[in-house]
Design an enzyme around this catalytic site. Sequence first.
Site, PDB file in Angstrom:
ATOM      1  N   ASP A 115       0.912  -1.274   0.021  1.00  0.00           N
ATOM      2  CA  ASP A 115       0.573   0.139   0.103  1.00  0.00           C
ATOM      3  C   ASP A 115       0.710   1.183   0.180  1.00  0.00           C
ATOM      4  OD1 ASP A 115      -3.028   0.944   0.883  1.00  0.00           O
ATOM      5  OD2 ASP A 115      -2.051   1.717   2.214  1.00  0.00           O
TER       6      ASP A 115
ATOM      7  N   GLU B 160       1.828  -0.702  -4.958  1.00  0.00           N
ATOM      8  CA  GLU B 160       0.683   0.350  -5.809  1.00  0.00           C
ATOM      9  C   GLU B 160       1.700   2.277  -5.514  1.00  0.00           C
ATOM     10  OE1 GLU B 160      -3.353   2.880  -3.718  1.00  0.00           O
ATOM     11  OE2 GLU B 160      -1.863   2.717  -2.679  1.00  0.00           O
TER      12      GLU B 160
HETATM   13  C1  GLC Z   1      -4.153   2.808  -0.434  1.00  0.00           C
HETATM   14  C2  GLC Z   1      -5.545   1.715  -0.302  1.00  0.00           C
HETATM   15  C3  GLC Z   1      -6.744   2.647  -0.417  1.00  0.00           C
HETATM   16  C4  GLC Z   1      -6.260   3.403   1.299  1.00  0.00           C
HETATM   17  C5  GLC Z   1      -5.261   3.645   1.439  1.00  0.00           C
HETATM   18  C6  GLC Z   1      -4.280   4.456   3.042  1.00  0.00           C
HETATM   19  O1  GLC Z   1      -4.337   3.796  -1.391  1.00  0.00           O
HETATM   20  O2  GLC Z   1      -6.188   1.432  -2.174  1.00  0.00           O
HETATM   21  O3  GLC Z   1      -7.766   2.181  -0.134  1.00  0.00           O
HETATM   22  O4  GLC Z   1      -6.956   4.270   1.494  1.00  0.00           O
HETATM   23  O5  GLC Z   1      -4.332   3.591   0.811  1.00  0.00           O
HETATM   24  O6  GLC Z   1      -4.415   3.674   3.567  1.00  0.00           O
END
Ligand code: GLC
Length: 522
Positions: free
Chosen positions: A210, A268
Amino acid sequence: MTESRQAWWSRAVFYQAYPRSFRDSDGDGVGDLDGVTEGLDYLARLGVDALWLNPVMVSPMADHGYDVADPRDVDPLFGGLEALDRLVEAAHARDIKVTMDLVPNHTSSAHPWFQAALATGPGGNQRERYVFRDGQGPDGLHPPNNWVSIFGGPAWTRVVEPDGNPGQWYLHIFDPEQPDLNWDNPEAFEDLEKTLRFWLERGIDGFRIDVAHGMAKPPGLPDMPRPDAEMLTHDADDPRFNNDGVHAIHRGIRTVVNDHPDAVTIGEIWVFDNEDFAKYLRPDELHLGFNFRLVRADFDAAQVREAIENSLAAADLAGSPPTWTLSNHDVEREVTRYGGGAVGLARARAMALVMLALPGAVFVYNGEELGLPNVDLPDEVLQDPTWERSGRTQRGRDGCRVPMPWSGDEPPYGFSSSADTWLPMPPDWSSLTVEAQDGVAGSTLELFRTAIEIRHSRGDLGAGVEWLAVPTGVLAFQGTDGVTCLLNATDHPVPLSDEDVLITSAPLVGGDLPPNAAAWIR
Ligand code: GLC
């Protein structure tokens, strides 16, 4: 490239199960891990190679699990550790890998570290695990800098000190219940290493990481140039993200994961400069990076081509397989993005064929294979922190997280035995259920099944694609084994020559490919 091209994940179809929304096994209206286990035969038939589970660790669920209070245990809401063990065993028995979501940028404010940091007051070592600062101005009344939270409002919250007076501020790029960790403190990595090993030793096949472009913060925490920029996105010069220090963290993660040579890490990475993006995928950093260009492209041949070319170029720079995704739990579903209704669905189906024809790893978000649209939910059921944090101006992401319809004619469509599902399900989804589409020629589910089957039966798709000359509004590319994908984004039918048609997203009309459709031909 050669080594990573042979790994199981290099051309895998990943299925993102949002655990709250996939299937509920215990009738509390919230999906859980035994629900995912119940759905494994369905997933095996869909043909997926791996699962990505959004966070299932112990959490107060302020951001539905992205606020982790204990990173080495599973929340009872999802069935606890035993349910995860059952899922991993049952998935492996079907040759499906299981990857989990890791949240290293922040913890929950309920995490014992943060509670200790609050309790001990300023100056203590406990505060060094997070980003605490004194405020600016008289009495420290103003936040330490102008950073805003991705969910709206300031990225700083002032705490009440143990003596009862207002005191320091702490940083939270997301919700106040998600304090950012201080990655300059070695304890952050030491703890993450324990977490990585804990899950890998339990049989987990890898991690989606994440906010993989977050974690490291710039020295001195300089102001944002445009603190009023759109929420949930950020620009290239945003000091909150993509700081150089993040790469050392990824190298550390990779060193640990290398002890399990088959495991994969997928970051991500909301970074759109190809060279910057590629840095995350150097041989000693992440294995794969989510590339979100296809999510951002409209249903427009030129935009789709540009997104594909850029994603391929970024992957090429990195020597890592490209990744493709049309939707996830953070973005509006593509049926709705592409215009909604019958046209939106037709376009989403066409884009599924485009995506599944591309080399590299593909991510399918639960419900995408059923052609689910976003749902307009009433104010009173909204749960995404974005809604309140934005002063109720941004509805947030709940509309793409509505539970999956499995069977029957009315909510909860076999998702749960309780009608009181965590988000309400629309009354008009009976034709979208798994049951309604299973075995029905032309259904979206069968389109995905067939396309994934053909994808798997094709050899190595190679690293790139070959573009064919076609009229404006049409897109055509060929993978290395001679299959061509044709997308018709014009408003008129496009004649198909008499090649062998493998699959189409819509019935041909007099041998022509209708608008908003795609075909694979040989
Ligand atoms: C990422 C996740 C999202 C979350 C954020 C904070 O972007 O995909 O759903 O709210 O991180 O952890």
